[in-house]
Design a protein around this motif. Structure first.
Motif, PDB file in Angstrom:
ATOM      1  N   UNK A  24      16.394   2.444  15.141  1.00  0.00           N
ATOM      2  CA  UNK A  24      15.376   1.841  15.989  1.00  0.00           C
ATOM      3  C   UNK A  24      14.409   1.024  15.169  1.00  0.00           C
ATOM      4  N   UNK A  25      13.278   0.720  15.771  1.00  0.00           N
ATOM      5  CA  UNK A  25      12.317  -0.180  15.149  1.00  0.00           C
ATOM      6  C   UNK A  25      11.106   0.622  14.669  1.00  0.00           C
ATOM      7  N   UNK A  26      11.082   0.890  13.375  1.00  0.00           N
ATOM      8  CA  UNK A  26      10.001   1.690  12.790  1.00  0.00           C
ATOM      9  C   UNK A  26       8.796   0.792  12.482  1.00  0.00           C
ATOM     10  N   UNK A  27       7.680   0.990  13.190  1.00  0.00           N
ATOM     11  CA  UNK A  27       6.540   0.085  13.026  1.00  0.00           C
ATOM     12  C   UNK A  27       5.598   0.483  11.895  1.00  0.00           C
ATOM     13  N   UNK A  28       4.845  -0.500  11.433  1.00  0.00           N
ATOM     14  CA  UNK A  28       3.729  -0.298  10.511  1.00  0.00           C
ATOM     15  C   UNK A  28       2.459  -0.682  11.253  1.00  0.00           C
ATOM     16  N   UNK A  29       1.468   0.192  11.242  1.00  0.00           N
ATOM     17  CA  UNK A  29       0.157  -0.137  11.807  1.00  0.00           C
ATOM     18  C   UNK A  29      -0.827  -0.272  10.642  1.00  0.00           C
ATOM     19  N   UNK A  30      -1.415  -1.455  10.508  1.00  0.00           N
ATOM     20  CA  UNK A  30      -2.378  -1.723   9.447  1.00  0.00           C
ATOM     21  C   UNK A  30      -3.773  -1.648  10.054  1.00  0.00           C
ATOM     22  N   UNK A  31      -4.564  -0.676   9.609  1.00  0.00           N
ATOM     23  CA  UNK A  31      -5.935  -0.557  10.102  1.00  0.00           C
ATOM     24  C   UNK A  31      -6.807  -1.651   9.488  1.00  0.00           C
ATOM     25  N   UNK A  32      -7.962  -1.898  10.119  1.00  0.00           N
ATOM     26  CA  UNK A  32      -8.773  -3.039   9.674  1.00  0.00           C
ATOM     27  C   UNK A  32      -9.496  -2.789   8.355  1.00  0.00           C
ATOM     28  N   UNK A  33      -9.435  -1.548   7.829  1.00  0.00           N
ATOM     29  CA  UNK A  33     -10.068  -1.280   6.533  1.00  0.00           C
ATOM     30  C   UNK A  33      -9.031  -1.077   5.424  1.00  0.00           C
ATOM     31  N   UNK A  34      -7.772  -1.378   5.721  1.00  0.00           N
ATOM     32  CA  UNK A  34      -6.718  -1.141   4.737  1.00  0.00           C
ATOM     33  C   UNK A  34      -6.835  -2.089   3.555  1.00  0.00           C
ATOM     34  N   UNK A  35      -6.407  -1.607   2.400  1.00  0.00           N
ATOM     35  CA  UNK A  35      -6.302  -2.447   1.210  1.00  0.00           C
ATOM     36  C   UNK A  35      -5.027  -3.272   1.354  1.00  0.00           C
ATOM     37  N   UNK A  36      -5.169  -4.562   1.636  1.00  0.00           N
ATOM     38  CA  UNK A  36      -4.014  -5.362   2.010  1.00  0.00           C
ATOM     39  C   UNK A  36      -3.014  -5.522   0.865  1.00  0.00           C
ATOM     40  N   UNK A  37      -3.507  -5.606  -0.368  1.00  0.00           N
ATOM     41  CA  UNK A  37      -2.579  -5.701  -1.498  1.00  0.00           C
ATOM     42  C   UNK A  37      -1.693  -4.462  -1.570  1.00  0.00           C
ATOM     43  N   UNK A  38      -2.296  -3.289  -1.357  1.00  0.00           N
ATOM     44  CA  UNK A  38      -1.519  -2.051  -1.358  1.00  0.00           C
ATOM     45  C   UNK A  38      -0.537  -2.019  -0.196  1.00  0.00           C
ATOM     46  N   UNK A  39      -0.971  -2.485   0.973  1.00  0.00           N
ATOM     47  CA  UNK A  39      -0.088  -2.519   2.143  1.00  0.00           C
ATOM     48  C   UNK A  39       1.134  -3.381   1.860  1.00  0.00           C
ATOM     49  N   UNK A  40       0.889  -4.600   1.375  1.00  0.00           N
ATOM     50  CA  UNK A  40       1.991  -5.524   1.105  1.00  0.00           C
ATOM     51  C   UNK A  40       2.930  -4.937   0.053  1.00  0.00           C
TER      52      UNK A  40
END
Length: 469
Positions: free
Chosen positions: A221-237
């Motif tokens: 299936x389609x496993x989603x990622x939810x990025x909160x508005x305080x996330x460290x974007x470099x770490x997320x990427x």
């Protein structure tokens, strides 16, 4: 009897042989089970290079390092975990009992089911054969394994290895095309474990139903990622792109799409481009980057991209995809329509849609309006936001500020829910899934139950009056 079945008749004969052995010679001792685990360990240790080469040949190129990291490493740690705890798991143990029945006591005795069938997919053909095999053998079962016809080189190599390290009375590997797979799923196993697509999973369950064969379905299936508005974007990427490019995205728990606040959209794409350049320079000749398994799968996912407008597709490298080499460089898709194929189907390729959300409630509603995913990933530091996602979504597994790594935790069950699967295994959960956890009630010589026999007199009525308030 030969350990590799090539025809339906061979397969049925081998199953009957194993079934008869499982009924007449149940494996109730730890020494035999431990020996089987050590056989897996020796087989893996002795054949690491051969297995990695065979998988790479099937893919047209699969990184040897990825095979080591994503297949061999969790297999070895799974064996170590089973060897450490298996003897304890298999012991009968006391269970609680109501004071009303004392001094009797309750016990639970794990017993082997008998013969377990394992149907292996092509994307991680080593770990997804060995992982269930570890659980099945630790639980004292005999095993038949159907390898994927889409990875024939590895299937043959693995079958040959199994025949060298295991008696055909214990483990049998089945090779063959779709007709063999259908026949395999129709055998009256004591348990059948299938890993693959949801569509085929439905067929496997239907084939098993006439025999009342219990099934564990590890789907996708389609496993989603939810990025909160305080996330460290470099770490997320960093983490999301690792999960999306591992095995060129051909992972059932790969991040399938990202729900992200609109203001982070451009920055995410730019960081992703930098990440790909850093981790996969010269991607067309980079030995660490894997290929799409076959032409059919390549055409399928390329079709997803061809159906999108050029404004939606953001290439992360200057290298073009190639049907000849089955190279598909990573791509980000910007705000695809909800009814587009890339948002309707499990992608299974290094294509990552970004979907904007205005509020966290909107993101949660977006996930909950779709089939239950096999995995869900949330990134951020806001405890309240993380707890909101955690408590208001249902998924097979959840990672917080990480992707994929939950599959390697042998102390956690791994499985899906709804369209992403049924049942879970790994570690103790796998041992119990592939055992009969037999309940036992042990009566004491001194007990009061005889006072509740007919003819029902005054004592009985007083007791019922007390208990039925």
């Amino acid at each position: 009897m030969h350990s590799i079945a090539y025809t339906v008749e061979d397969m049925q004969e081998q199953f009957s042989h194993l079934q008869a052995l499982s009924r007449s010679q149940p494996i109730n001792d730890w020494v035999t089970r431990l020996t089987q685990l050590e056989n897996i360990e020796m087989m893996l240790s002795d054949n690491q290079a051969n297995f990695a080469q065979a998988i790479s040949e099937d893919f047209g190129h699969r990184s040897e390092s990825e095979t080591q990291f994503a297949e061999l490493f969790p297999s070895f740690t799974g064996i170590s975990h089973a060897k450490k705890y298996g003897k304890k798991w298999m012991k009968a143990h006391r269970a609680p009992i109501s004071a009303l029945y004392m001094p009797a006591h309750n016990e639970i005795q794990p017993q082997p089911l008998g013969v377990v069938g394992i149907m292996v997919p092509w994307n991680y053909p080593l770990f997804l054969a060995v992982g269930p095999l570890i659980d099945a053998l630790t639980a004292g079962n005999r095993v038949m394994i159907k390898m994927s016809e889409a990875a024939p080189q590895f299937a043959q190599t693995f079958a040959d290895a199994i025949a060298r390290y295991f008696s055909s009375d214990m483990v049998c590997v089945v090779l063959g095309e779709v007709d063999i797979a259908v026949g395999f799923s129709e055998l009256p196993f004591d348990h059948l474990l299938y890993t693959g697509s949801t569509a085929v999973g439905r067929k496997v369950m239907a084939a098993a139903a006439p025999n009342l064969t219990p099934v564990t379905l590890e789907l996708g299936g389609k496993s989603p990622v939810i990025v909160l508005d305080d996330a460290n974007l470099e770490s997320v990427v960093n983490r999301v792109m690792m999960g999306k490019t591992l095995n060129a995205g051909q992972t059932c728990i790969a991040p399938d799409y990202v729900l992200i606040p609109r203001q982070y959209h451009v920055q995410f794409i730019n960081l992703a481009k930098e990440w790909v350049e850093k981790h996969y320079p010269n991607i067309e000749s980079n030995p660490d980057y894997s290929r799409i398994i076959n032409g059919e799968q390549f055409k399928r996912v390329k079709g997803y991209l061809d159906a999108l407008s050029s404004d939606e597709v953001h290439e992360l490298t200057a290298v073009e995809s190639s049907i000849e080499t089955r190279l598909m460089p990573p791509v980000i898709v910007s705000e695809p329509a909800p009814d587009s194929e890339v948002m309707q189907n499990e992608i299974f390729a290094p294509i990552l849609p970004l979907v904007h959300y205005e509020s966290l409630d909107d993101a949660i509603q977006f996930v909950n309006a779709r089939p239950r995913p096999l995995a869900l990933y949330v990134f951020g530091d806001n405890h309240t936001g993380i707890e909101k996602v955690r408590n208001n979504t249902v998924s097979g597994g959840l990672c917080i500020n990480e992707v994929i790594m939950h599959v390697a935790q042998h102390d956690l069950p791994f499985g899906g829910v709804g369209d992403s699967g049924t049942g879970a295994y790994h570690g103790k959960a796998g041992f119990e899934r592939l055992s009969h956890m037999k309940p036992i009630f042990v009566q004491s010589k001194l007990n009061g139950l005889n006072m509740l026999l007919p003819p029902y007199g005054g004592l009985f009525k007083k007791a019922m009056a007390l208990f039925l308030k």
